[in-house]
Scaffold this motif. Sequence first.
Motif, mmCIF file in Angstrom:
data_model
loop_
_atom_site.group_PDB
_atom_site.id
_atom_site.type_symbol
_atom_site.label_atom_id
_atom_site.label_comp_id
_atom_site.label_asym_id
_atom_site.label_seq_id
_atom_site.Cartn_x
_atom_site.Cartn_y
_atom_site.Cartn_z
ATOM 1 N N PHE A 19 29.173 50.952 64.657
ATOM 2 C CA PHE A 19 29.164 51.123 66.107
ATOM 3 C C PHE A 19 28.634 52.491 66.528
ATOM 4 N N GLN A 20 29.055 53.534 65.820
ATOM 5 C CA GLN A 20 28.604 54.897 66.108
ATOM 6 C C GLN A 20 28.380 55.604 64.779
ATOM 7 N N ARG A 21 27.428 56.548 64.761
ATOM 8 C CA ARG A 21 27.185 57.368 63.569
ATOM 9 C C ARG A 21 27.437 58.831 63.904
ATOM 10 N N PHE A 22 27.929 59.546 62.900
ATOM 11 C CA PHE A 22 28.171 60.974 63.031
ATOM 12 C C PHE A 22 27.588 61.673 61.809
ATOM 13 N N GLU A 23 27.163 62.905 61.993
ATOM 14 C CA GLU A 23 26.515 63.652 60.923
ATOM 15 C C GLU A 23 27.430 63.859 59.722
ATOM 16 N N ASP A 63 27.044 58.319 51.646
ATOM 17 C CA ASP A 63 26.455 59.582 51.202
ATOM 18 C C ASP A 63 25.727 60.337 52.304
ATOM 19 N N ASP A 64 25.342 59.673 53.368
ATOM 20 C CA ASP A 64 24.496 60.301 54.371
ATOM 21 C C ASP A 64 25.151 60.581 55.718
ATOM 22 N N TYR A 65 26.205 59.864 56.074
ATOM 23 C CA TYR A 65 26.797 60.033 57.400
ATOM 24 C C TYR A 65 28.169 59.369 57.451
ATOM 25 N N VAL A 66 28.838 59.535 58.580
ATOM 26 C CA VAL A 66 30.119 58.895 58.874
ATOM 27 C C VAL A 66 29.860 57.891 59.984
#
Length: 162
Positions: A129-133, A115-118
């Motif tokens: 490993f990585q977060r995206f908006e 619900d908050d990010y990819v």
Amino acid sequence: MYYAKLCKNDCLINYYSYLCTRTNTNLYEITKRPVDTYYASEFPLYDGHSTMAHDYIGRDSSGYPYNMKYPPYMNSLYHGYKNDIEETFFYNFAVQKYGVTFVYKEKQYYLMTNDDYVFETDATFLPEFQRFEDGNAALEQFMIDGKRLIDILPEITDYDVY
């Protein structure tokens, strides 16, 4: 009886329910009760608990969601995109918030949403490993071999949505 003018992108959005009936090309008639209307860019895709950006998700005149940053550009079987891979990434992943797995140069990649990010993960779906908006941010910022994901879409050999 209440009337509302058509708003941006030929789209009137009723957040709580679809109580609107189109009376002509410029007006909608609201017959049940007055309701708040929102521009397509303000219409939340989730129930209000999400903090993921929705500013690129619009609604067409039928209320159908689409990617305003990478909009559909043709009449096709792929939600207006030229092929299935564009539909998968620009619509299913970025707009509908489905997770996606794909193969590039014989290596499997996983991009999942909540619900908050990819986030990028592996086959266990546990580590991040990585977060995206949001989905479009992942398409633009996820790098493989120095290339953005959006630039290598034609080279992806296998993909699936979750």
